[in-house]
Design a protein around this motif. Structure first.
Motif, PDB file in Angstrom:
ATOM      1  N   ASP A   1       0.837  -1.204   0.000  1.00 21.81           N
ATOM      2  CA  ASP A   1       0.000   0.000   0.000  1.00 21.81           C
ATOM      3  C   ASP A   1       0.873   1.257   0.000  1.00 21.81           C
ATOM      4  O   ASP A   1       0.552   2.238  -0.642  1.00 21.81           O
ATOM      5  CB  ASP A   1      -0.934  -0.012   1.218  1.00 21.81           C
ATOM      6  CG  ASP A   1      -1.921  -1.166   1.113  1.00 21.81           C
ATOM      7  OD1 ASP A   1      -2.705  -1.163   0.156  1.00 21.81           O
ATOM      8  OD2 ASP A   1      -1.852  -2.101   1.954  1.00 21.81           O
ATOM      9  N   PHE A   2       1.950   1.189   0.764  1.00 29.21           N
ATOM     10  CA  PHE A   2       2.870   2.329   0.775  1.00 29.21           C
ATOM     11  C   PHE A   2       4.299   1.821   0.674  1.00 29.21           C
ATOM     12  O   PHE A   2       4.646   0.825   1.313  1.00 29.21           O
ATOM     13  CB  PHE A   2       2.747   3.137   2.080  1.00 29.21           C
ATOM     14  CG  PHE A   2       1.411   3.826   2.214  1.00 29.21           C
ATOM     15  CD1 PHE A   2       1.188   5.054   1.596  1.00 29.21           C
ATOM     16  CD2 PHE A   2       0.384   3.241   2.941  1.00 29.21           C
ATOM     17  CE1 PHE A   2      -0.036   5.685   1.704  1.00 29.21           C
ATOM     18  CE2 PHE A   2      -0.846   3.862   3.043  1.00 29.21           C
ATOM     19  CZ  PHE A   2      -1.062   5.094   2.425  1.00 29.21           C
ATOM     20  N   ILE A   3       5.083   2.509  -0.126  1.00 31.54           N
ATOM     21  CA  ILE A   3       6.530   2.230  -0.126  1.00 31.54           C
ATOM     22  C   ILE A   3       7.216   3.481   0.396  1.00 31.54           C
ATOM     23  O   ILE A   3       7.035   4.575  -0.149  1.00 31.54           O
ATOM     24  CB  ILE A   3       7.059   1.890  -1.539  1.00 31.54           C
ATOM     25  CG1 ILE A   3       6.350   0.651  -2.085  1.00 31.54           C
ATOM     26  CG2 ILE A   3       8.571   1.685  -1.501  1.00 31.54           C
ATOM     27  CD1 ILE A   3       6.769   0.258  -3.500  1.00 31.54           C
ATOM     28  N   ILE A   4       7.953   3.312   1.477  1.00 36.60           N
ATOM     29  CA  ILE A   4       8.687   4.434   2.074  1.00 36.60           C
ATOM     30  C   ILE A   4      10.166   4.237   1.762  1.00 36.60           C
ATOM     31  O   ILE A   4      10.726   3.169   2.039  1.00 36.60           O
ATOM     32  CB  ILE A   4       8.462   4.473   3.610  1.00 36.60           C
ATOM     33  CG1 ILE A   4       6.987   4.775   3.914  1.00 36.60           C
ATOM     34  CG2 ILE A   4       9.380   5.493   4.280  1.00 36.60           C
ATOM     35  CD1 ILE A   4       6.631   4.782   5.398  1.00 36.60           C
ATOM     36  N   VAL A   5      10.793   5.240   1.181  1.00 37.22           N
ATOM     37  CA  VAL A   5      12.216   5.119   0.837  1.00 37.22           C
ATOM     38  C   VAL A   5      13.044   5.833   1.911  1.00 37.22           C
ATOM     39  O   VAL A   5      13.091   7.055   1.963  1.00 37.22           O
ATOM     40  CB  VAL A   5      12.505   5.722  -0.553  1.00 37.22           C
ATOM     41  CG1 VAL A   5      13.988   5.565  -0.878  1.00 37.22           C
ATOM     42  CG2 VAL A   5      11.646   5.063  -1.607  1.00 37.22           C
ATOM     43  N   GLY A   6      13.656   5.046   2.784  1.00 37.50           N
ATOM     44  CA  GLY A   6      14.517   5.611   3.829  1.00 37.50           C
ATOM     45  C   GLY A   6      13.915   5.439   5.210  1.00 37.50           C
ATOM     46  O   GLY A   6      12.801   5.881   5.469  1.00 37.50           O
ATOM     47  N   ALA A   7      14.665   4.776   6.094  1.00 35.56           N
ATOM     48  CA  ALA A   7      14.216   4.594   7.484  1.00 35.56           C
ATOM     49  C   ALA A   7      14.968   5.557   8.382  1.00 35.56           C
ATOM     50  O   ALA A   7      15.553   5.188   9.390  1.00 35.56           O
ATOM     51  CB  ALA A   7      14.462   3.155   7.930  1.00 35.56           C
ATOM     52  N   GLY A   8      14.975   6.844   7.992  1.00 31.61           N
ATOM     53  CA  GLY A   8      15.612   7.867   8.822  1.00 31.61           C
ATOM     54  C   GLY A   8      14.589   8.466   9.773  1.00 31.61           C
ATOM     55  O   GLY A   8      13.537   7.869  10.040  1.00 31.61           O
TER      56      GLY A   8
END
Ligand SMILES: Cc1cc2nc3c(=O)[nH]c(=O)nc-3n(C[C@H](O)[C@H](O)[C@H](O)COP(=O)(O)OP(=O)(O)OC[C@H]3O[C@@H](n4cnc5c(N)ncnc54)[C@H](O)[C@@H]3O)c2cc1C
Length: 619
Positions: free
Chosen positions: A46-53
């Motif tokens: 459903d969501f792709i988040i780029v970066g776990a900052g």
């Protein structure tokens, strides 16, 4: 006592050859593996988040808890923050942590030449290669940062649930930007914060949160009292005491608050991502492919995002449908569900880089690097940062505590644009623009210096100069070119001179000069005693300048006609299903440390995303 810890271990030629051999074997294995791989499942989220900052961690947690039955893929180029031999979680080793080559992107800046402000017949240079650290690890920069907690910007706080002018400036960009005014921002700051101050008074309660997952505590001072002596020295000069820099006013001298929990670093990965990972549900048969759906956040480490995948059937609309990334030697793809979104949270350097590699950016720079332009936007412009300069003094032996996490005391003041020592009025000005962070002298902080002492780190909190970044090539593993343009505007230089002159005065005050035998070093190496000319100050500053690690603004939130890249809901202009959520969207840089403001942006963005997702699903 301090010890000399080498911060870099050089590899010799033999080591490098061995490394290359192992890489070759690994590549061969990957190719053999590929030959035998028969099919691959189309990964859909459903969501792709780029970066776990900072931003990515808050967003993942708020979305998984805010929307039922969704799944989220978080792609992170670095690894888990539990690694690194404890250097990340121990506050006193933060200065080593951000030099860990496997947790830092290792950026360096371009050389800068300009006319001297003091003597315009001369050319002056800011050297190439200022280390520009950016976290490449779960938690991003919040896993490497100095942990100073600063939520408000310049404190034009009109008492009580006051308004911080700076966020109101974000909101003043148009009626729809009202969602970024101080009241809305304060709601987010309070929701995120978990402050452990004992017996807070009413005013403190009004401006702080106590139930969030981001732990904040007052600085726990150690046994040596040289830092208390520093507060007294500042008070001698008429600088007022401030017991809460996140309170009604920002000016004064006082102890900083830090993002620690029970003496350990609390990064946003510790606070928010860890909580996001707790939610796992399985819904069998809910997907047409028969696999069922796992409702959870899936964090994929060591996954370097290369570019956005666009819907090629509707070329004109620039619809983001997924992400192409590199992991374990393979190029992989992940897609979003029909009502999903791609959210870039890769920070101020990498978010613009990913947009540009995907065809969104300035035409000239994209075409020069053979990238097809999908949408022309000023991506990478508006690089804002807080330039800093450190001023060092030696002290008598055994006067500092070596387990300090770094910046303990803050002195926040208004500086003189003529480069004069600030006067009493400047200390009481509630619109300060300079922040001095004071730390005990840590081994390795100043090259070759191994003794006790104090560092005063002057930081220009409201800079006038603006930099930019651009692609160096279309290789996604290449560093972009970072042009800081520090001190390009003369008022920036003179305000820094003003602050450094104040640092000298502080060092001369009792009890620092009397009880602790504090003596400044470095500047006297270049010049003679007190007669430092502006030309020498300029030389000193440009030689010593460093970043305070707060780059922001390269994917500016503003109307498109005013140089904006994202709108007030953080959607990229001229595209669909694509947002950017991190420090790169700041239209103006907050006049304080940037971690809490970035988390605030992510929290506010989560509310906007939840609203939009709910609306789309009710249609
Ligand atoms: C050394 C240092 C000291 C600091 N000190 C303080 C302080 O004391 N107080 C304070 O308030 N602020 C401080 N800051 C600043 C603050 O931490 C940052 O402003 C904030 O963390 C920025 O958050 P972000 O989400 O924008 O980016 P980041 O936290 O940098 O997150 C971006 C994430 O995206 C990942 N990523 C990037 N590109 C890709 C890609 N292509 N594919 C996959 N993943 C990718 C990165 O690896 C990273 O994990 C400091 C920063 C540093 C580096």
């Amino acid at each position: 006592m301090s010890q000399n810890v080498p911060s870099v271990i050089e590899k010799n030629q033999e080591d490098l050859k061995k490394d290359a051999k192992i890489r070759e074997l690994w590549m061969k294995n990957i190719c053999d593996h590929d030959k035998h791989a028969k099919f691959k499942i189309k990964e859909t989220y459903d969501f792709i988040i780029v970066g776990a900052g900072t931003a990515g961690c808050v967003l993942a947690r708020e979305l998984i808890h805010g929307i039922p039955n969704i799944n989220i893929l978080v792609l992170e180029a670095g690894g888990p923050n539990a690694h690194s031999n404890g250097l990340i979680s121990l506050p006193c080793t933060w200065f080593q942590a951000f030099r860990l080559y496997d947790c830092d992107w290792g950026y360096v800046t371009q050389e800068q030449k300009m006319k001297s402000h003091v003597n315009p017949t001369k050319e002056v240079t800011v050297k190439k290669g200022i280390h520009y650290p950016r976290g490449k690890v779960w938690g991003g920069c919040s896993s490497l940062n100095g942990m100073v907690y600063m939520q408000v910007s310049q404190t034009y706080l009109f008492v009580m649930r006051g308004q911080a002018k700076q966020y109101n400036d974000w909101a003043a960009q148009g009626p729809e930007y009202k969602i970024w005014d101080w009241d809305h921002c304060l709601e987010a700051f309070k929701a995120l914060e978990n402050n452990s101050r004992k017996d807070p008074d009413e005013k403190f309660k009004q401006l702080h949160g106590f139930n969030g997952l981001h732990h904040v505590q007052d600085f726990q001072n150690g046994v040596y009292d040289i830092m208390s002596g520093l507060i007294d020295a500042a008070k001698n000069l008429g600088i007022p005491y401030n017991d809460d820099f996140n309170g009604e006013r920002q000016n004064g001298v006082g102890r900083l608050q830090t993002t620690n929990e029970k003496g350990k670093r609390c990064s946003l990965a510790d606070g928010y991502l860890r909580d996001a990972l707790k939610k796992v549900e399985f819904h069998p048969g809910s997907e047409p492919n028969g696999f069922g759906k796992v409702v959870a956040v899936d964090v994929r480490s060591y996954a370097h995002v290369l570019e956005i995948i666009w819907d090629e059937e509707n070329k004109k609309e620039n619809i983001a449908i997924g992400i192409r990334y590199f992991c374990n030697g393979n190029v992989r793809e992940a897609f979003i569900a029909p009502k999903g979104e791609v959210i870039i949270c890769s920070g101020t350097i990498n978010s613009p880089q990913i947009l540009m590699l995907s065809g969104v950016g300035p035409k000239e720079n994209l075409e020069a690097n053979n990238i097809k332009v999908r949408k022309e936007l000023p991506v990478g412009r508006n690089l804002l940062d807080h330039p800093g300069c450190i001023f060092v003094a030696k002290s008598a032996p055994n006067t500092i505590h070596h387990w300090s996490s770094g910046a303990e005391i803050g002195i926040i003041h208004k500086a003189s644009v003529e480069g004069k020592i600030p006067c009493k009025e400047d200390f009481f000005d509630e619109n300060p623009d300079l922040q001095i962070n004071a730390s005990p002298l840590q081994p390795g902080l100043v090259d070759g210096l191994d003794c006790d002492g104090i560092i005063l780190w002057s930081t220009l909190n409201i800079p006038s100069s603006v930099g930019y970044l651009e692609l160096n090539s279309n290789n996604p593993f290449d560093q972009p070119r970072i042009h800081l343009n520090y001190f390009e505007k003369s008022d920036d230089l003179y305000r820094m001179i003003s602050s450094l002159k104040l640092c000298r005065e502080i060092f001369k005050q009792p009890p620092l000069s009397t009880v602790y035998n504090v003596k400044e070093i470095e500047i006297n190496d270049n010049t003679n005693g007190d007669d430092i000319s502006d030309e020498d100050w300029e030389k000193f500053i440009l030689e010593k300048v460093l970043t305070t690690f707060h780059p922001s603004g390269t994917v500016k939130m503003a109307p498109e006609s005013k140089g904006g890249v994202v709108n007030h809901r953080l959607q990229v202009y001229g595209t669909k299903n694509l947002r950017v959520v991190d420090a790169s969207i700041f239209p103006y840089i907050p006049s304080g440390n940037t971690n809490a403001p970035t988390a605030m942006v992510a929290w506010r963005a989560s509310r906007l995303i939840i609203e939009d997702y709910t609306r789309k699903n009710s249609l």
